[in-house]
Design an enzyme around this catalytic site. Sequence first.
Site, PDB file in Angstrom:
ATOM      1  N   TYR A  70     112.624 -21.200  -7.253  1.00 41.18           N
ATOM      2  CA  TYR A  70     111.223 -20.604  -7.100  1.00 41.18           C
ATOM      3  C   TYR A  70     111.418 -19.640  -5.822  1.00 41.18           C
ATOM      4  O   TYR A  70     111.394 -18.570  -5.463  1.00 41.18           O
ATOM      5  CB  TYR A  70     109.901 -21.436  -6.837  1.00 41.18           C
ATOM      6  CG  TYR A  70     108.610 -20.660  -6.647  1.00 41.18           C
ATOM      7  CD1 TYR A  70     108.193 -19.742  -7.586  1.00 41.18           C
ATOM      8  CD2 TYR A  70     107.974 -20.947  -5.700  1.00 41.18           C
ATOM      9  CE1 TYR A  70     107.033 -19.026  -7.256  1.00 41.18           C
ATOM     10  CE2 TYR A  70     106.810 -20.195  -5.315  1.00 41.18           C
ATOM     11  CZ  TYR A  70     106.437 -19.103  -6.201  1.00 41.18           C
ATOM     12  OH  TYR A  70     105.198 -18.525  -6.008  1.00 41.18           O
ATOM     13  N   LYS A 114     111.812 -15.624  -4.939  1.00 37.67           N
ATOM     14  CA  LYS A 114     111.058 -14.898  -4.020  1.00 37.67           C
ATOM     15  C   LYS A 114     111.619 -14.187  -2.751  1.00 37.67           C
ATOM     16  O   LYS A 114     111.378 -13.022  -2.301  1.00 37.67           O
ATOM     17  CB  LYS A 114     109.794 -15.794  -3.605  1.00 37.67           C
ATOM     18  CG  LYS A 114     108.934 -16.208  -4.645  1.00 37.67           C
ATOM     19  CD  LYS A 114     108.115 -15.225  -5.414  1.00 37.67           C
ATOM     20  CE  LYS A 114     107.183 -15.570  -6.534  1.00 37.67           C
ATOM     21  NZ  LYS A 114     106.725 -14.428  -7.227  1.00 37.67           N
TER      22      LYS A 114
END
Length: 247
Positions: free
Chosen positions: A155, A159
Amino acid sequence: MLKNKVAVITGGTRGIGFAIAELFAKNGAKVAVLGSRKETVDKALEKLAAVDAEWEIMGLYPDLTDYASVEAAFAQVKERFGKIDILVNNAGISAREPIEAYEPDAFKNIMDLNVTAVFNGCKAVVPMMKENGSGSIINTSSMVAKFGQQSGVGYPASKFAVNGMTQSLARELGKYNIRVNAVAPGVTRTDMVAALPEEMVARVAAGIPMGRVGEPEEVANAFLFLASDMASYVSGAVLAVDGATVN
Ligand code: NAD
């Protein structure tokens, strides 16, 4: 603030994306809501039409990880609304698994949606924005792209990649008057957070300098600013909307 503008919002069926769709429509934009399934897209359109039946909205559910599918969906938006002025790349999934339990396929899946789909959206919309002589692309990043997170490495990796794509495309596309920015939300009260026990949310909130989690509408306001002409000289920015969260 968005009168006569056409906006495409991926992951627009719920949470932050839905709040953006509603706020953009309220501000005069024609809005295309993209989701993963027909049922959820239809439900989102119904909810929007219940607020104001006059809003010009449409829904599509392309496979965002497949470039041809994204290109075809954007062509449908152009056919219906004539152009695309604003693209919000918001669809995303998160992960929490520690590295030893993290399956390679799960890592690939998160990269496919959180990174490749953003690339696909940008690539498909740029020719239309060049043709218009302007455009605003806004990607949904996250506070985890400041310091990473304790588990679920895919994750934050995705990002950080979103921020890199945002800053690089801002430099590449500035000469075409296409602005590229990101919004980096902190913990936001979407379905995921709402499903947590209240005491757990309170514990998270206690660690945030502003003492509370964010609301989707507060995050959507940042997207509205970046989409609008008020941000006409803002490009390459990653705007944190996280109550000063530091980790
Ligand atoms: P959510 O789970 O409520 O909504 C996710 C949206 O993405 C939905 O509209 C869903 O249809 C769409 N989506 C999921 N998988 C998809 C797929 N395979 N194909 C197409 N669409 C798909 O999430 P949210 O909390 O509103 O998150 C939206 C964005 O904000 C994400 O990029 C997320 O990483 C980011 N974000 C959220 C938070 C938070 O606390 N909620 C914090 C920081 C960043």
